[in-house]
Design a protein around this motif. Structure first.
Motif, PDB file in Angstrom:
ATOM      1  N   LYS A 324     -17.845  -7.927  -4.584  1.00 11.43           N
ATOM      2  CA  LYS A 324     -18.253  -9.119  -5.330  1.00 11.43           C
ATOM      3  C   LYS A 324     -19.657  -9.586  -4.930  1.00 11.43           C
ATOM      4  O   LYS A 324     -20.469  -9.980  -5.763  1.00 11.43           O
ATOM      5  CB  LYS A 324     -17.254 -10.258  -5.080  1.00 11.43           C
ATOM      6  N   ALA A 327     -22.341  -7.444  -6.600  1.00 12.80           N
ATOM      7  CA  ALA A 327     -22.512  -7.810  -8.015  1.00 12.80           C
ATOM      8  C   ALA A 327     -23.280  -9.131  -8.127  1.00 12.80           C
ATOM      9  O   ALA A 327     -24.193  -9.279  -8.943  1.00 12.80           O
ATOM     10  CB  ALA A 327     -21.150  -7.924  -8.689  1.00 12.80           C
ATOM     11  N   LEU A 328     -22.913 -10.073  -7.291  1.00 11.36           N
ATOM     12  CA  LEU A 328     -23.575 -11.388  -7.309  1.00 11.36           C
ATOM     13  C   LEU A 328     -25.055 -11.265  -6.951  1.00 11.36           C
ATOM     14  O   LEU A 328     -25.920 -11.886  -7.568  1.00 11.36           O
ATOM     15  CB  LEU A 328     -22.858 -12.317  -6.316  1.00 11.36           C
ATOM     16  N   LEU A 331     -27.059 -10.214  -9.853  1.00  9.75           N
ATOM     17  CA  LEU A 331     -27.183 -11.308 -10.818  1.00  9.75           C
ATOM     18  C   LEU A 331     -28.238 -12.317 -10.362  1.00  9.75           C
ATOM     19  O   LEU A 331     -29.063 -12.788 -11.158  1.00  9.75           O
ATOM     20  CB  LEU A 331     -25.815 -11.985 -10.963  1.00  9.75           C
ATOM     21  N   VAL A 332     -28.229 -12.642  -9.078  1.00  7.93           N
ATOM     22  CA  VAL A 332     -29.179 -13.621  -8.545  1.00  7.93           C
ATOM     23  C   VAL A 332     -30.617 -13.111  -8.634  1.00  7.93           C
ATOM     24  O   VAL A 332     -31.536 -13.856  -8.941  1.00  7.93           O
ATOM     25  CB  VAL A 332     -28.824 -13.980  -7.080  1.00  7.93           C
TER      26      VAL A 332
ATOM     27  N   MET C 284     -26.526 -22.810  -7.946  1.00  8.63           N
ATOM     28  CA  MET C 284     -25.905 -21.489  -7.990  1.00  8.63           C
ATOM     29  C   MET C 284     -24.919 -21.334  -6.828  1.00  8.63           C
ATOM     30  O   MET C 284     -23.800 -20.840  -7.010  1.00  8.63           O
ATOM     31  CB  MET C 284     -26.987 -20.404  -7.897  1.00  8.63           C
ATOM     32  N   LYS C 324     -27.750 -18.828 -16.064  1.00  6.39           N
ATOM     33  CA  LYS C 324     -27.382 -18.069 -14.865  1.00  6.39           C
ATOM     34  C   LYS C 324     -26.068 -18.572 -14.269  1.00  6.39           C
ATOM     35  O   LYS C 324     -25.227 -17.793 -13.817  1.00  6.39           O
ATOM     36  CB  LYS C 324     -28.491 -18.196 -13.820  1.00  6.39           C
ATOM     37  N   LEU C 328     -22.649 -16.489 -13.531  1.00  7.33           N
ATOM     38  CA  LEU C 328     -22.108 -16.484 -12.174  1.00  7.33           C
ATOM     39  C   LEU C 328     -20.665 -16.981 -12.158  1.00  7.33           C
ATOM     40  O   LEU C 328     -19.797 -16.418 -11.466  1.00  7.33           O
ATOM     41  CB  LEU C 328     -22.992 -17.377 -11.286  1.00  7.33           C
ATOM     42  N   LEU C 331     -18.347 -14.282 -13.067  1.00  2.22           N
ATOM     43  CA  LEU C 331     -18.225 -13.308 -11.993  1.00  2.22           C
ATOM     44  C   LEU C 331     -17.293 -13.829 -10.890  1.00  2.22           C
ATOM     45  O   LEU C 331     -16.440 -13.100 -10.365  1.00  2.22           O
ATOM     46  CB  LEU C 331     -19.619 -13.016 -11.431  1.00  2.22           C
ATOM     47  N   GLU C 334     -13.528 -13.854 -11.853  1.00  3.49           N
ATOM     48  CA  GLU C 334     -12.924 -12.558 -12.207  1.00  3.49           C
ATOM     49  C   GLU C 334     -11.683 -12.266 -11.384  1.00  3.49           C
ATOM     50  O   GLU C 334     -11.721 -12.396 -10.163  1.00  3.49           O
ATOM     51  CB  GLU C 334     -13.960 -11.445 -11.961  1.00  3.49           C
TER      52      GLU C 334
END
Lengths: 334, 334, 334, 334
Positions: A324, A327-328, A331-332, C284, C324, C328, C331, C334
């Motif tokens: 995880k 993946a994060l 994205l960031v 975030m 964003k 997030l 994600l 999930e």
């Protein structure tokens, strides 16, 4: 640095202060108003002690404008520092994940955990050999023997190793250690910092439990001013009035330190919370806040989970978390 | 120690925990209620790690009843500890007054101050030779040379000397020092504490800026468990959100520590406030709170007052203050 | 609740304590050991004052085992609370995003921002009409007039509105407000909480700057015990020694409060940091930590950016951030 | 106020800032150096919001030089404020001693304590009628009935009375109360402060648990700016990481507040420590630190001592303490 002078100050004392500053190669930009006079000090004020000036008879107060740190300051070093450690880098485009047990307990334990975290994608192996303990009656770590086992586990897993130094006298033992960790309680052990400034090895510097960002950066400056520019900053929780968690993980430190400095910044949610069930959320939050990496305590002992520290997560939990986090991280950084 | 168990705990795991505790010579007093079960642990629980037990699957929470310290605990040592240092005692009926400059700057300076504070009634001389400094660019003290000058001043004034050690490697230099000071930043430098536990010299241990009373006492326990029973506790201010003062002097620590422990307790209002004009009030308050002594920074340089630390008071101010403190001490002890 | 008794306690006093507890419908589970006796108190101990018991002559100490809150406690209400506000829900599967200016300044301003944040995906509109200000000389908000403008902006944008109440006497003015905010300084204004417990409207309760998780939840309990079960918890930063940021955003509060309670938890990175450039990273991080939503100050005045609060971000920055955050949030869930 | 400008700032934006400041009657003292430009703002900067200026695009940072408070500032009011309350004064040459129970429980109780503390030398009577309680399930005080009993006890003993207001709506009930207390949790209840600024009655303002000296003084300024100049400042402990005591009594606040302001300053060691056995030492320390008075919780129930708050001392203990405090007060004022 701005010096606000008291009204009706003694001219002789002002002259003395002017001379004292000139000797230190500081130029003075004087500005005299009706109600107060202000001196702007120009030059390398990082070596001036604001407290000393503030204590002078003619001085009302002192306001620092420039940061007292130079080498760690992003203003003078725009680019992110990237530190290579064997087959991995810290501070680059990829997420650094340092994982391993709180204490090294046996060869079997450390090797098994090393392999497990490597499989899950960890990039460095951590493990405590010398443990700073509040009580003299608690287990103080396996010491030199633990260090040996950690090196074996590093080799068997192919992961570079990180472990904590307690004292300047232990330095010779750390020759084969890839990254030397300075614990929160040693963040202002200035003799140790000075010594680490003279070696060529990455230093993982943990923030003291009561240290401001500025003090933390000044401790990094102690190391860098000695010539060692490979410093990794680690937020690991500060002390507040809250008792539910062991510490209060200050994640704002991550974007703040990355703005003030070019050094890589990582977070340690295990010590930062002291509670295993909070670690995954806070590790994710650290990555979302922009951390270059995280440091996580992992155990591998489902049968005797009770003998592990209350803040370590299981290898399986780590495996899910790591996927995880990666993946994060993408994205960031988008 | 009380262990609160989770409801419907696995009996096999409970049995495992029972055996683990028995091996550590802990007896269990089980008490099973409707809504929860509680185990009272009897025996020497000071060596049990509450966090480890709390992390066990079957455990809801752990409550410590007994203090984790033994040697420093007043429960096992009712009488006040009194420490003899040459011609004076710390912790007895008289007030201990440790005075001197922040840093040793020259023989002339340290000898003059030593004589002045001696005349005013000080009982020990302080002076910094090795200075822990936040910035690597600040004056780090005169070092070994400063130590020599301090010894000269001690001899000339007849006052025993107190000065700070920074690191375990400096220990050989401190042979002629009467009382070795451990600074706030080193309160949890456990290797240093261990080493100081093996010598026969009084140790003045300063409270860390973020240390609880219990942690402070545990650091004293580190020294005492090594065999050195001459420890003096010093409250020097904690870190809070207040920025007007450098630290927040926690005077409640004085009666609290004297209740929990038999060791002498002194206060340092100079570091505790960081402001010379607040020092006399807070020194008086410390004595009124029951302190065995105070530690005060004094300078002797009226012409160049500005070159002194902002928290040092003049010798004349000290003279007046000391007379008041002695009168107050009598009143408090009546 | 566990009561540890002093050794050799007076039997008459113990009997008195037994009777006192029985009158309060508390059963006692007595367990007498060699070195100490322990009473486990069984029953509704949430109404017992532990401090009072701890002060009794025969009592050594009191350890609370159960949380003192009931209605907010997840133990007695496993499912997440979901709060409907007009066309949106707080605490459900979607991310709640509350956005708007620090202060309402004019109809033009608030309507323009409302439309902009709605376009970017905000789900509620915030705006200050009554402003709690440290200084009596600062702008105190537009007051009743501001409230009117906020309602207009809510209608024009289609967003439900959130705004802060200062005092119980203002309640009649808040009839058309969708969510009433209680500011950090009012978190323990118990008369206000009691009054808000008797209405049927969602309350957004901000954590006090020095409140523990338990105290925060107890303030929510004050509202819920009055019958109003629509409470949203908001972490907005606590006070620590750090001065670089206005407050220290404690993101661990998010997973911790969600574990202890079933109420929705959101974060306010604008007040939590006080610095616009840190807001996106911390927003975030809050979402990654599991927050049900965030509350963000947004301004729309590129030409006069300097007249906006230092912690507000521009509408364009908000637009990018919101996209964003939504990615997030998926994600994380999930 | 000093404004440090960013290098190479946009001249149009600077001009805009100049005009904005001029409209607020602020004169600018510009000083342009090589590395940075500084503006000294001259005029009544107490109404300028430093944060707003700091957020402007062209501004690097803002440093406040003058205190933001005026009416409470000793600079503009050199003489100590002395407040007359019936037959006694607060802030004058004599020590003010406010004593009484935590909560009013019955006429018998409050009258007996009032007479006892009067005999021991107390100058005002305290007693809680409305109690701010963390838990909605705890005893909330006797309310209006308690207020009546307090007035009876005041008359019977001849002592002026002090009691806490919870909310602006309660004001009519406080007509016969001599001194109105604002509790720590209400220190920033600005609507209440404003209302109290419009009446003619002394206000005892307690410091919030997380308030800086400046914020505390700004709350007093809220009251004084409304026209009520009879404000008494009360230090009652701040929140820190220490858990042994309920709060950390910050006695340095006493000399610091007396230096910054002309208002009387008292201390409350009962709430400040939360432990009856620490109260006498800390009351003495407060007087030694220069307090104008102390506020102490006293109970009169030797048979049921356990039903009293853990921080109240017995009438006999108070009697001995008061005699010592008076002797100490003379010594300090010599």
């Amino acid at each position: 640095m701005i010096v606000v002078l008291k009204q009706n100050s003694d001219e002789r004392q002002l002259e003395e202060l002017r001379n004292w500053l000139k000797k230190k190669n500081i130029m003075i930009q004087e500005s005299t108003g009706e109600s107060c006079s202000i001196w702007g000090l120009v030059g390398d004020t990082s070596e001036l002690d604001g407290d000393v000036i503030a204590s002078m008879d003619v001085v009302e107060s002192v306001k620092r404008i420039q940061e007292p740190y130079k080498k760690v300051n992003r203003k003078f070093h725009q680019q992110d520092t990237v530190i290579s450690v064997k087959n991995t880098v810290i501070g680059g485009d990829d997420l650094t994940v340092i994982a391993g047990p709180c204490s090294i307990e046996s060869e079997e334990q450390i090797v098994a955990i090393a392999k497990a975290v490597k499989n899950s994608g960890a990039t460095l192996l951590r493990g405590g050999a010398f443990k700073p303990r509040t009580s003299p009656y608690s287990f103080q770590g396996m010491g030199t023997e633990g260090l040996k086992l950690l090196k074996i586990a590093g080799k068997e897993s192919g992961l570079p190793i990180v472990t904590e130094i307690m004292d300047v006298t232990q330095l010779p033992l750390f020759e084969d250690v890839d990254v030397i960790q300075v614990g929160a309680r040693n963040m202002q052990n200035f003799n140790l910092l000075k010594e680490l400034g003279s070696i060529h090895k990455p230093i993982l510097l943990k923030r003291g439990m009561q240290a401001t960002y500025e003090e933390f950066l000044m401790s990094a400056e102690h190391i860098m001013s000695g010539g060692n520019e490979q410093v990794i900053l680690c937020e690991r929780g500060i002390r507040t009035f809250e008792t539910y968690t062991r510490n209060t993980l200050d994640l704002t430190a991550i974007p703040a330190l990355k703005k003030l400095s070019h050094l890589p910044v990582i977070a340690d949610p295990s010590h930062g919370t002291g509670k295993a069930d909070l670690v995954p959320s806070m590790a994710m939050a650290a990555v979302a806040a922009g951390a270059d990496g995280v440091m996580i305590e992992v155990h591998n002992d489902p049968e005797h989970a009770w003998s592990d520290g209350s803040q370590s997560i299981r290898t399986e939990t780590f495996d899910t978390l790591n996927r995880k986090m990666i993946a994060l991280h993408s994205l960031v950084r988008e």
